[in-house]
Design an enzyme around this catalytic site. Structure first.
Site, PDB file in Angstrom:
ATOM      1  N   GLY A   9      70.792  51.821  20.379  1.00 51.42           N
ATOM      2  CA  GLY A   9      70.755  50.239  20.401  1.00 51.42           C
ATOM      3  C   GLY A   9      71.782  49.552  19.763  1.00 51.42           C
ATOM      4  O   GLY A   9      72.697  50.132  19.217  1.00 51.42           O
ATOM      5  N   ALA A  43      62.628  50.892  19.285  1.00 51.68           N
ATOM      6  CA  ALA A  43      61.762  49.845  19.798  1.00 51.68           C
ATOM      7  C   ALA A  43      61.703  49.426  21.043  1.00 51.68           C
ATOM      8  O   ALA A  43      62.670  49.658  21.815  1.00 51.68           O
ATOM      9  CB  ALA A  43      61.774  48.593  18.718  1.00 51.68           C
ATOM     10  N   ASP A  97      61.291  38.434  13.388  1.00 57.22           N
ATOM     11  CA  ASP A  97      60.858  37.147  13.036  1.00 57.22           C
ATOM     12  C   ASP A  97      59.184  36.637  13.857  1.00 57.22           C
ATOM     13  O   ASP A  97      58.701  35.814  13.593  1.00 57.22           O
ATOM     14  CB  ASP A  97      61.840  36.291  13.237  1.00 57.22           C
ATOM     15  CG  ASP A  97      62.297  36.005  14.725  1.00 57.22           C
ATOM     16  OD1 ASP A  97      62.595  36.942  15.055  1.00 57.22           O
ATOM     17  OD2 ASP A  97      62.303  34.850  15.268  1.00 57.22           O
ATOM     18  N   TYR A 151      55.252  41.365  21.718  1.00 60.68           N
ATOM     19  CA  TYR A 151      56.309  41.969  20.937  1.00 60.68           C
ATOM     20  C   TYR A 151      55.976  42.036  19.496  1.00 60.68           C
ATOM     21  O   TYR A 151      56.084  42.997  18.785  1.00 60.68           O
ATOM     22  CB  TYR A 151      57.672  41.518  21.429  1.00 60.68           C
ATOM     23  CG  TYR A 151      58.943  41.907  20.466  1.00 60.68           C
ATOM     24  CD1 TYR A 151      59.262  43.097  20.258  1.00 60.68           C
ATOM     25  CD2 TYR A 151      59.540  40.837  19.569  1.00 60.68           C
ATOM     26  CE1 TYR A 151      60.239  43.491  19.501  1.00 60.68           C
ATOM     27  CE2 TYR A 151      60.691  41.226  18.663  1.00 60.68           C
ATOM     28  CZ  TYR A 151      60.897  42.588  18.645  1.00 60.68           C
ATOM     29  OH  TYR A 151      62.134  42.969  17.930  1.00 60.68           O
ATOM     30  N   LYS A 181      54.997  45.035  16.921  1.00 65.23           N
ATOM     31  CA  LYS A 181      55.886  44.990  15.614  1.00 65.23           C
ATOM     32  C   LYS A 181      55.087  44.889  14.484  1.00 65.23           C
ATOM     33  O   LYS A 181      55.148  45.773  13.552  1.00 65.23           O
ATOM     34  CB  LYS A 181      57.085  44.184  15.632  1.00 65.23           C
ATOM     35  CG  LYS A 181      57.948  44.343  16.756  1.00 65.23           C
ATOM     36  CD  LYS A 181      59.010  45.768  16.643  1.00 65.23           C
ATOM     37  CE  LYS A 181      59.559  45.649  15.510  1.00 65.23           C
ATOM     38  NZ  LYS A 181      60.608  47.221  15.360  1.00 65.23           N
ATOM     39  N   TRP A 212      67.109  37.339  16.635  1.00 61.47           N
ATOM     40  CA  TRP A 212      68.305  37.011  17.530  1.00 61.47           C
ATOM     41  C   TRP A 212      69.546  38.098  17.403  1.00 61.47           C
ATOM     42  O   TRP A 212      70.630  37.518  17.257  1.00 61.47           O
ATOM     43  CB  TRP A 212      68.784  35.701  17.376  1.00 61.47           C
ATOM     44  CG  TRP A 212      67.621  34.676  18.072  1.00 61.47           C
ATOM     45  CD1 TRP A 212      66.236  34.977  18.435  1.00 61.47           C
ATOM     46  CD2 TRP A 212      67.996  33.230  18.123  1.00 61.47           C
ATOM     47  NE1 TRP A 212      65.763  33.778  19.027  1.00 61.47           N
ATOM     48  CE2 TRP A 212      66.741  32.821  18.679  1.00 61.47           C
ATOM     49  CE3 TRP A 212      68.839  32.375  18.027  1.00 61.47           C
ATOM     50  CZ2 TRP A 212      66.359  31.394  19.011  1.00 61.47           C
ATOM     51  CZ3 TRP A 212      68.863  30.987  18.191  1.00 61.47           C
ATOM     52  CH2 TRP A 212      67.507  30.437  18.759  1.00 61.47           C
TER      53      TRP A 212
HETATM   54  N1  LIG Z   1      67.237  42.751  19.121  1.00 62.38           N
HETATM   55  C1  LIG Z   1      66.714  41.628  18.507  1.00 62.38           C
HETATM   56  O1  LIG Z   1      67.005  40.393  18.715  1.00 62.38           O
HETATM   57  C2  LIG Z   1      65.934  41.949  17.356  1.00 62.38           C
HETATM   58  C3  LIG Z   1      65.431  40.751  16.350  1.00 62.38           C
HETATM   59  C4  LIG Z   1      64.855  41.235  15.243  1.00 62.38           C
HETATM   60  C5  LIG Z   1      64.582  42.471  14.953  1.00 62.38           C
HETATM   61  N2  LIG Z   1      64.976  43.494  15.707  1.00 62.38           N
HETATM   62  C6  LIG Z   1      64.622  44.859  15.368  1.00 62.38           C
HETATM   63  O2  LIG Z   1      65.569  45.705  15.269  1.00 62.38           O
HETATM   64  C7  LIG Z   1      65.368  47.001  15.654  1.00 62.38           C
HETATM   65  C8  LIG Z   1      66.411  47.638  16.527  1.00 62.38           C
HETATM   66  O3  LIG Z   1      66.913  46.349  17.492  1.00 62.38           O
HETATM   67  P1  LIG Z   1      67.771  46.407  18.539  1.00 62.38           P
HETATM   68  O4  LIG Z   1      68.200  45.221  18.966  1.00 62.38           O
HETATM   69  O5  LIG Z   1      68.934  47.590  18.092  1.00 62.38           O
HETATM   70  O6  LIG Z   1      66.962  47.351  19.744  1.00 62.38           O
HETATM   71  P2  LIG Z   1      67.574  47.977  21.341  1.00 62.38           P
HETATM   72  O7  LIG Z   1      68.967  47.487  21.342  1.00 62.38           O
HETATM   73  O8  LIG Z   1      66.550  47.778  22.151  1.00 62.38           O
HETATM   74  O9  LIG Z   1      67.394  49.492  20.815  1.00 62.38           O
HETATM   75  C9  LIG Z   1      66.265  50.064  20.603  1.00 62.38           C
HETATM   76  C10 LIG Z   1      66.594  51.608  20.934  1.00 62.38           C
HETATM   77  O10 LIG Z   1      65.279  52.164  20.773  1.00 62.38           O
HETATM   78  C11 LIG Z   1      65.362  52.894  22.001  1.00 62.38           C
HETATM   79  N3  LIG Z   1      63.729  53.502  22.379  1.00 62.38           N
HETATM   80  C12 LIG Z   1      62.759  52.826  23.028  1.00 62.38           C
HETATM   81  N4  LIG Z   1      61.841  53.710  23.153  1.00 62.38           N
HETATM   82  C13 LIG Z   1      62.072  54.788  22.394  1.00 62.38           C
HETATM   83  C14 LIG Z   1      61.014  55.733  22.225  1.00 62.38           C
HETATM   84  N5  LIG Z   1      59.966  55.857  22.646  1.00 62.38           N
HETATM   85  N6  LIG Z   1      61.690  56.749  21.210  1.00 62.38           N
HETATM   86  C15 LIG Z   1      62.650  56.669  20.769  1.00 62.38           C
HETATM   87  N7  LIG Z   1      63.818  55.714  21.074  1.00 62.38           N
HETATM   88  C16 LIG Z   1      63.214  54.816  21.828  1.00 62.38           C
HETATM   89  C17 LIG Z   1      65.728  52.363  23.322  1.00 62.38           C
HETATM   90  O11 LIG Z   1      66.179  53.245  24.152  1.00 62.38           O
HETATM   91  P3  LIG Z   1      66.319  52.654  25.846  1.00 62.38           P
HETATM   92  O12 LIG Z   1      67.338  51.422  25.735  1.00 62.38           O
HETATM   93  O13 LIG Z   1      66.571  53.893  26.408  1.00 62.38           O
HETATM   94  O14 LIG Z   1      64.812  52.169  25.895  1.00 62.38           O
HETATM   95  C18 LIG Z   1      67.101  51.585  22.491  1.00 62.38           C
HETATM   96  O15 LIG Z   1      68.370  52.578  22.525  1.00 62.38           O
HETATM   97  C19 LIG Z   1      63.980  47.183  16.278  1.00 62.38           C
HETATM   98  O16 LIG Z   1      63.018  47.534  15.525  1.00 62.38           O
HETATM   99  C20 LIG Z   1      63.726  45.706  16.885  1.00 62.38           C
HETATM  100  O17 LIG Z   1      62.282  45.289  16.862  1.00 62.38           O
HETATM  101  C21 LIG Z   1      65.451  43.356  16.925  1.00 62.38           C
END
Ligand SMILES: NC(=O)c1ccc[n+]([C@@H]2O[C@H](COP(=O)([O-])OP(=O)(O)OC[C@H]3O[C@@H](n4cnc5c(N)ncnc54)[C@H](OP(=O)(O)O)[C@@H]3O)[C@@H](O)[C@H]2O)c1
Length: 278
Positions: free
Chosen positions: A11, A61, A103, A126, A130, A151
């Protein structure tokens, strides 16, 4: 050599961590859903027993808000139970567990940035799932760091490429002026996470780029930095339930840790690095 397991390594955040962590200094284990599905507790147990990491960074996630609303069971399975499975196993081998959070654990109604001691009250599915993950970690492990951000953009699907991909396809895109947060590059977030690999800080931390903006201002800056301002119209709109979910990095400051840079600098760095091909 410390062993680090990056869970959800494909991710935004996992990719940024992979790019930044020196595999000479650390032994890295990288998995995503195809290798270790975090919802499978037997698999998590056998992987951790075999590899015995010192640090586990959980980036796995379901981050798509609509997907979480339409499939709450899946959201809880990954964001809450997947996290529980890691917390149980991390505790068993006394690994440090670094959990990414959001957030969205707040109600987005505050008139000032939320600090780590403000009351949580998630409204979205979501955010609820979380937050349930955070609770499992706090209840089940004692060597944890929870890092909340907002974001996030980088390699993958996000607001930055959504805006840029609309060019040539749409004449106008509507963007809310009453949704506020701090855009944060995955790279800036990864820099914060990396500080926790070798320090002895534990607990809840906020890690967002400095400053804040609304979605309209964010989109405008994306177009300006990529010289695309005249290629698409941005229409500012007010959505029914405006949100303010700006985070304050108070705990990073208290512990003397480095904070992310301001959001415009981070965005510029990202656009320069990718050449706008995001
Ligand atoms: N993106 C945001 O804006 C944001 C903001 C605040 C906090 N966060 C937090 O930061 C963290 C990383 O976010 P990110 O943006 O890097 O997320 P992301 O780009 O959506 O990456 C999440 C990764 O987790 C994988 N995944 C999904 N289900 C899974 C499972 N059951 N077992 C193992 N892996 C799994 C996904 O695979 P698939 O793609 O194949 O589903 C994807 O590669 C998360 O905890 C998120 O809640 C994100």
């Amino acid at each position: 050599m410390k062993k680090i397991w990056i869970v959800g390594a494909s991710g935004h955040v996992g990719t940024a961590l992979r790019e930044m962590l020196d595999c000479v200094q650390y032994r890295l284990f990288l998995t995503d859903i195809d290798e270790v599905d975090v919802t499978d507790r037997n698999l998590v147990h056998s992987y951790i027993t075999r590899t015995r990491p010192d640090i586990i960074i959980n980036c796995a996630a379901i981050t798509d808000l609509d997907e979480c609303e339409s499939n709450p069971e899946r959201a809880y399975a990954v964001n809450a139970i997947g996290t529980r499975n890691l917390a149980v196993e991390a505790q068993a081998i006394q690994a440090k567990l670094i959990q990414l959070s959001t957030d969205d654990v707040f109600d987005a109604k505050m008139e000032r940035p939320y600090n780590e001691f403000d009351k949580t009250h998630p409204k979205t599915m979501y955010g609820k799932s979380k937050f349930a993950g955070e609770r499992f970690i706090e209840d089940l492990s004692n060597r944890y760091v929870i890092i909340r951000s907002s974001w996030v953009y980088g390699t993958g699907k996000d607001f930055v490429n959504t805006v840029l991909e609309a060019i040539g396809k749409e004449d106008t895109i509507e963007v809310p002026i009453n949704r506020y947060a701090s855009p944060t590059s995955a790279e800036e977030l990864a820099k914060v996470i990396i500080q926790f690999i070798d320090n002895d800080c534990f607990g809840v931390y906020h890690a967002v780029c400095k400053g804040s903006c609304n979605r309209y201002e964010f989109a405008k800056e994306i177009l300006a930095l990529t010289d695309n301002e005249d290629k698409i119209n941005l229409k500012p709109v007010e959505i029914e339930n405006g949100t303010y979910s700006v985070l304050d990095n108070m705990m990073l400051r208290i512990d003397g840790l480095e904070e992310p840079c301001d959001w415009k600098t981070a965005l510029k760095r990202y656009i320069v690095k990718t050449g706008g091909n995001v």
